[in-house]
Design a protein around this motif. Structure first.
Motif, PDB file in Angstrom:
ATOM      1  N   PRO A  19      48.005  30.309  79.300  1.00 25.58           N
ATOM      2  CA  PRO A  19      48.874  31.378  79.812  1.00 25.58           C
ATOM      3  C   PRO A  19      49.604  32.100  78.678  1.00 25.58           C
ATOM      4  CG  PRO A  19      49.918  29.245  80.108  1.00 25.58           C
ATOM      5  CD  PRO A  19      48.530  28.966  79.604  1.00 25.58           C
ATOM      6  N   TYR A  20      49.971  33.336  78.932  1.00 26.43           N
ATOM      7  CA  TYR A  20      50.878  34.081  78.057  1.00 26.43           C
ATOM      8  C   TYR A  20      52.243  34.116  78.738  1.00 26.43           C
ATOM      9  CZ  TYR A  20      46.993  35.847  75.229  1.00 26.43           C
ATOM     10  OH  TYR A  20      45.898  35.949  74.394  1.00 26.43           O
ATOM     11  N   TYR A  21      53.274  33.821  77.974  1.00 27.64           N
ATOM     12  CA  TYR A  21      54.634  33.888  78.500  1.00 27.64           C
ATOM     13  C   TYR A  21      55.274  35.194  78.039  1.00 27.64           C
ATOM     14  CZ  TYR A  21      53.661  29.003  79.319  1.00 27.64           C
ATOM     15  OH  TYR A  21      53.064  27.842  79.735  1.00 27.64           O
ATOM     16  N   LEU A  22      55.892  35.901  78.972  1.00 23.41           N
ATOM     17  CA  LEU A  22      56.389  37.243  78.705  1.00 23.41           C
ATOM     18  C   LEU A  22      57.906  37.220  78.572  1.00 23.41           C
ATOM     19  CD1 LEU A  22      54.131  39.000  81.357  1.00 23.41           C
ATOM     20  CD2 LEU A  22      53.678  38.687  78.928  1.00 23.41           C
ATOM     21  N   LYS A  23      58.366  37.397  77.339  1.00 17.53           N
ATOM     22  CA  LYS A  23      59.797  37.327  77.043  1.00 17.53           C
ATOM     23  C   LYS A  23      60.300  38.730  76.727  1.00 17.53           C
ATOM     24  CE  LYS A  23      63.108  34.987  74.004  1.00 17.53           C
ATOM     25  NZ  LYS A  23      63.253  34.084  72.840  1.00 17.53           N
ATOM     26  N   ALA A  24      60.869  39.385  77.734  1.00 17.26           N
ATOM     27  CA  ALA A  24      61.382  40.750  77.560  1.00 17.26           C
ATOM     28  C   ALA A  24      62.446  41.019  78.621  1.00 17.26           C
ATOM     29  CB  ALA A  24      60.258  41.770  77.674  1.00 17.26           C
ATOM     30  N   PRO A  25      63.622  41.467  78.217  1.00 15.55           N
ATOM     31  CA  PRO A  25      64.709  41.714  79.179  1.00 15.55           C
ATOM     32  C   PRO A  25      64.319  42.681  80.300  1.00 15.55           C
ATOM     33  CG  PRO A  25      65.556  41.759  76.931  1.00 15.55           C
ATOM     34  CD  PRO A  25      64.059  41.691  76.826  1.00 15.55           C
ATOM     35  N   PHE A  26      63.607  43.762  79.937  1.00 13.17           N
ATOM     36  CA  PHE A  26      63.245  44.753  80.960  1.00 13.17           C
ATOM     37  C   PHE A  26      62.294  44.155  81.988  1.00 13.17           C
ATOM     38  CE2 PHE A  26      60.517  48.359  82.389  1.00 13.17           C
ATOM     39  CZ  PHE A  26      61.498  49.033  83.101  1.00 13.17           C
ATOM     40  N   TYR A  27      61.380  43.298  81.528  1.00 15.94           N
ATOM     41  CA  TYR A  27      60.455  42.640  82.445  1.00 15.94           C
ATOM     42  C   TYR A  27      61.218  41.706  83.377  1.00 15.94           C
ATOM     43  CZ  TYR A  27      55.427  42.280  83.252  1.00 15.94           C
ATOM     44  OH  TYR A  27      54.164  42.412  83.759  1.00 15.94           O
ATOM     45  N   GLY A  28      62.183  41.003  82.809  1.00 11.11           N
ATOM     46  CA  GLY A  28      63.018  40.136  83.631  1.00 11.11           C
ATOM     47  C   GLY A  28      63.824  40.921  84.648  1.00 11.11           C
ATOM     48  N   TRP A  29      64.242  42.130  84.257  1.00 10.06           N
ATOM     49  CA  TRP A  29      64.983  42.986  85.183  1.00 10.06           C
ATOM     50  C   TRP A  29      64.107  43.390  86.363  1.00 10.06           C
ATOM     51  CZ3 TRP A  29      64.356  48.198  86.608  1.00 10.06           C
ATOM     52  CH2 TRP A  29      65.431  48.758  87.312  1.00 10.06           C
ATOM     53  N   ILE A  30      62.853  43.738  86.096  1.00 11.18           N
ATOM     54  CA  ILE A  30      61.930  44.097  87.184  1.00 11.18           C
ATOM     55  C   ILE A  30      61.735  42.917  88.126  1.00 11.18           C
ATOM     56  CG2 ILE A  30      59.534  44.705  87.742  1.00 11.18           C
ATOM     57  CD1 ILE A  30      59.444  46.303  85.158  1.00 11.18           C
ATOM     58  N   GLY A  31      61.615  41.722  87.568  1.00 11.26           N
ATOM     59  CA  GLY A  31      61.313  40.558  88.389  1.00 11.26           C
ATOM     60  C   GLY A  31      62.499  39.977  89.136  1.00 11.26           C
ATOM     61  N   ASP A  32      63.713  40.119  88.581  1.00 12.43           N
ATOM     62  CA  ASP A  32      64.859  39.390  89.124  1.00 12.43           C
ATOM     63  C   ASP A  32      65.982  40.247  89.688  1.00 12.43           C
ATOM     64  OD1 ASP A  32      63.568  37.060  88.286  1.00 12.43           O
ATOM     65  OD2 ASP A  32      64.567  37.085  86.329  1.00 12.43           O
ATOM     66  N   SER A  33      66.111  41.484  89.228  1.00  7.87           N
ATOM     67  CA  SER A  33      67.290  42.278  89.580  1.00  7.87           C
ATOM     68  C   SER A  33      67.194  42.883  90.975  1.00  7.87           C
ATOM     69  CB  SER A  33      67.496  43.386  88.544  1.00  7.87           C
ATOM     70  OG  SER A  33      67.787  42.836  87.281  1.00  7.87           O
ATOM     71  N   VAL A  68      54.586  43.752  88.900  1.00 10.06           N
ATOM     72  CA  VAL A  68      55.598  43.144  89.764  1.00 10.06           C
ATOM     73  C   VAL A  68      55.426  41.629  89.843  1.00 10.06           C
ATOM     74  CG1 VAL A  68      56.307  42.981  92.182  1.00 10.06           C
ATOM     75  CG2 VAL A  68      55.975  45.226  91.131  1.00 10.06           C
ATOM     76  N   PHE A  69      54.179  41.186  89.969  1.00 10.14           N
ATOM     77  CA  PHE A  69      53.868  39.767  90.125  1.00 10.14           C
ATOM     78  C   PHE A  69      54.219  38.973  88.870  1.00 10.14           C
ATOM     79  CE2 PHE A  69      50.376  36.416  90.424  1.00 10.14           C
ATOM     80  CZ  PHE A  69      51.046  35.646  91.359  1.00 10.14           C
ATOM     81  N   THR A  70      53.756  39.446  87.721  1.00 13.16           N
ATOM     82  CA  THR A  70      53.988  38.707  86.478  1.00 13.16           C
ATOM     83  C   THR A  70      55.423  38.846  85.988  1.00 13.16           C
ATOM     84  OG1 THR A  70      53.142  40.578  85.188  1.00 13.16           O
ATOM     85  CG2 THR A  70      51.582  38.842  85.766  1.00 13.16           C
ATOM     86  N   ALA A  71      56.110  39.930  86.359  1.00 14.05           N
ATOM     87  CA  ALA A  71      57.521  40.061  86.007  1.00 14.05           C
ATOM     88  C   ALA A  71      58.343  38.997  86.712  1.00 14.05           C
ATOM     89  CB  ALA A  71      58.037  41.450  86.379  1.00 14.05           C
ATOM     90  N   ARG A  72      57.912  38.639  87.904  1.00 13.26           N
ATOM     91  CA  ARG A  72      58.609  37.581  88.632  1.00 13.26           C
ATOM     92  C   ARG A  72      58.333  36.211  88.019  1.00 13.26           C
ATOM     93  NH1 ARG A  72      57.784  36.331  95.111  1.00 13.26           N
ATOM     94  NH2 ARG A  72      59.433  34.750  95.323  1.00 13.26           N
ATOM     95  N   LEU A  73      57.091  35.988  87.573  1.00 11.54           N
ATOM     96  CA  LEU A  73      56.711  34.693  87.000  1.00 11.54           C
ATOM     97  C   LEU A  73      57.096  34.557  85.537  1.00 11.54           C
ATOM     98  CD1 LEU A  73      53.102  34.319  88.490  1.00 11.54           C
ATOM     99  CD2 LEU A  73      55.222  33.296  89.349  1.00 11.54           C
ATOM    100  N   LYS A  74      57.307  35.692  84.866  1.00 15.06           N
ATOM    101  CA  LYS A  74      57.554  35.739  83.411  1.00 15.06           C
ATOM    102  C   LYS A  74      56.364  35.231  82.622  1.00 15.06           C
ATOM    103  CE  LYS A  74      61.897  36.769  84.341  1.00 15.06           C
ATOM    104  NZ  LYS A  74      61.853  36.516  85.807  1.00 15.06           N
ATOM    105  N   SER A  75      55.186  35.275  83.219  1.00 19.30           N
ATOM    106  CA  SER A  75      53.980  34.799  82.543  1.00 19.30           C
ATOM    107  C   SER A  75      52.762  35.389  83.232  1.00 19.30           C
ATOM    108  CB  SER A  75      53.904  33.273  82.580  1.00 19.30           C
ATOM    109  OG  SER A  75      53.766  32.797  83.909  1.00 19.30           O
ATOM    110  N   VAL A  76      51.609  35.263  82.561  1.00 20.05           N
ATOM    111  CA  VAL A  76      50.345  35.679  83.149  1.00 20.05           C
ATOM    112  C   VAL A  76      49.290  34.674  82.741  1.00 20.05           C
ATOM    113  CG1 VAL A  76      49.772  37.206  81.203  1.00 20.05           C
ATOM    114  CG2 VAL A  76      48.715  37.593  83.435  1.00 20.05           C
TER     115      VAL A  76
END
Length: 342
Positions: free
Chosen positions: A169-183, A253-261
């Motif tokens: 897996p790739y783990y996605l560490k980015a504030p904006f991505y986290g904002w899409i997934g969690d905010s 949307v899906f991977t922003a929630r998981l923070k990974s792909v």
């Protein structure tokens, strides 16, 4: 405007929202699911569970919207789930390769991507459009059956997913991505608002433009559409491009929630997308359906699976429920059309 554009779609498309909403069986189905959930679990109507429900609707709803557009033309797209993951993987891998060229290392220890995320999203969206166009060219211009073309795409994209990730897996560490997934905005998850924006755009296109009407005409009677001067190949290609774009947005949307792909993710979601579109009243044979009814199908489907999960029903039985729902929806849809057109 030709006769087929005036008469064909109007008789076959679903009633525009919100006409006849309270008489719609799927609305009552949703009401029953929520009522049963409220009566059987104290957690079903909690804010946290409703937020999770909206996030689930966003992912499967985006896939189903793209599927709906393709089904309107009388075709099918089995590649949407694989493309959803492939588009994000391509974005991450491409940026990981570009980083060293710019003097930066964006893929750090543990396969964690720590570079800019907006280019990843843009590359993912472009990948969805290109892959959708390839499917569209194969079906519309090379005359490959849509089932075969998109089944091959499904298999190929799944293979590419493993090749590009080397099975990790790739783990996605980015504030904006986290904002899409969690905010949330106004109490609704950002991902759900993205889904609503795409939904409104497709409603405006499908139900409010000549091009949208031509999709119904092609699915309702393709030969008549051809005789009316509609360039059907062009619109079939457009339908697959829209489907590919919707799949890529769903991937974001899906991977922003998981923070990974990861390569195995979303296996079987293509069947879920088909089931939701059919539950919402879209005909597998084409010419019947509407994006807003796909919204209703998405809510009913997600709410039902959420209720099963709260009851502790296992994943295998949930998959069985998906199959039963699809078979029942197809059967009821055919029975309804026979009554309407004896």
């Amino acid at each position: 405007m030709s006769a087929i554009e005036l008469s064909g779609p109007s008789s076959s498309r679903a009633a525009p929202f919100p006409q006849g909403l309270l008489r719609d069986p799927i609305v009552w189905l949703i009401a029953v699911i929520f009522l049963v959930g409220a009566l059987t679990s104290e957690y079903y109507l909690t804010a946290l569970n409703l937020e999770n429900l909206m996030r689930n609707v966003a992912v499967i709803g985006l896939l189903s919207l793209g599927m709906t557009v393709v089904l309107l033309t009388g075709r099918i797209d089995l590649s949407v789930a694989a493309l959803m993951i492939f588009s994000i993987i391509v974005g991450v891998v491409a940026m990981a390769e570009i980083g060293p060229m710019l003097g930066s290392r964006w893929l750090v220890r543990g396969n964690t991507y720590a570079g800019p995320i907006v280019p990843v999203i843009l590359i993912a969206l472009a990948t969805g459009i290109i892959a959708g166009a390839i499917n569209g060219v194969g079906v519309a211009y090379l005359k490959v059956t849509s089932f075969i073309m998109t089944l091959v795409s499904l298999t190929a994209l799944r293979g590419f997913n493993y090749v590009l990730t080397n099975g990790h897996p790739y783990y996605l560490k980015a504030p904006f991505y986290g904002w899409i997934g969690d905010s949330k905005i106004l109490g609704m998850p950002v991902s759900f608002l993205i889904f609503l924006a795409v939904l409104l755009a497709l409603i405006a296109f499908v139900n409010g433009t000549v091009r949208g009407a031509r999709l119904y005409a092609i699915g309702g009677n393709e030969k008549a559409a051809l005789y009316a001067g509609i360039k059907t190949d062009r619109y079939v290609l457009l339908a697959y491009v829209i489907s590919g774009l919707c799949a890529a947005i769903a991937g974001v949307v899906f991977t922003a929630r998981l923070k990974s792909v990861d390569a195995p993710l979303a296996a079987g979601y293509e069947l879920t997308a088909i089931a939701i579109a059919v539950i919402g009243g879209t005909a597998l044979s084409g010419g019947v359906g509407s994006p807003w009814r796909t919204l209703l199908g998405s809510v009913a489907f997600a709410a039902g699976l959420n209720l099963l999960a709260i009851w502790g029903v296992g994943t295998w039985y949930q998959n069985l429920a998906v199959g039963i729902a699809l078979i029942a929806s197809v059967g009821l849809s055919k029975m309804s059309r026979k009554k309407t057109h004896p």
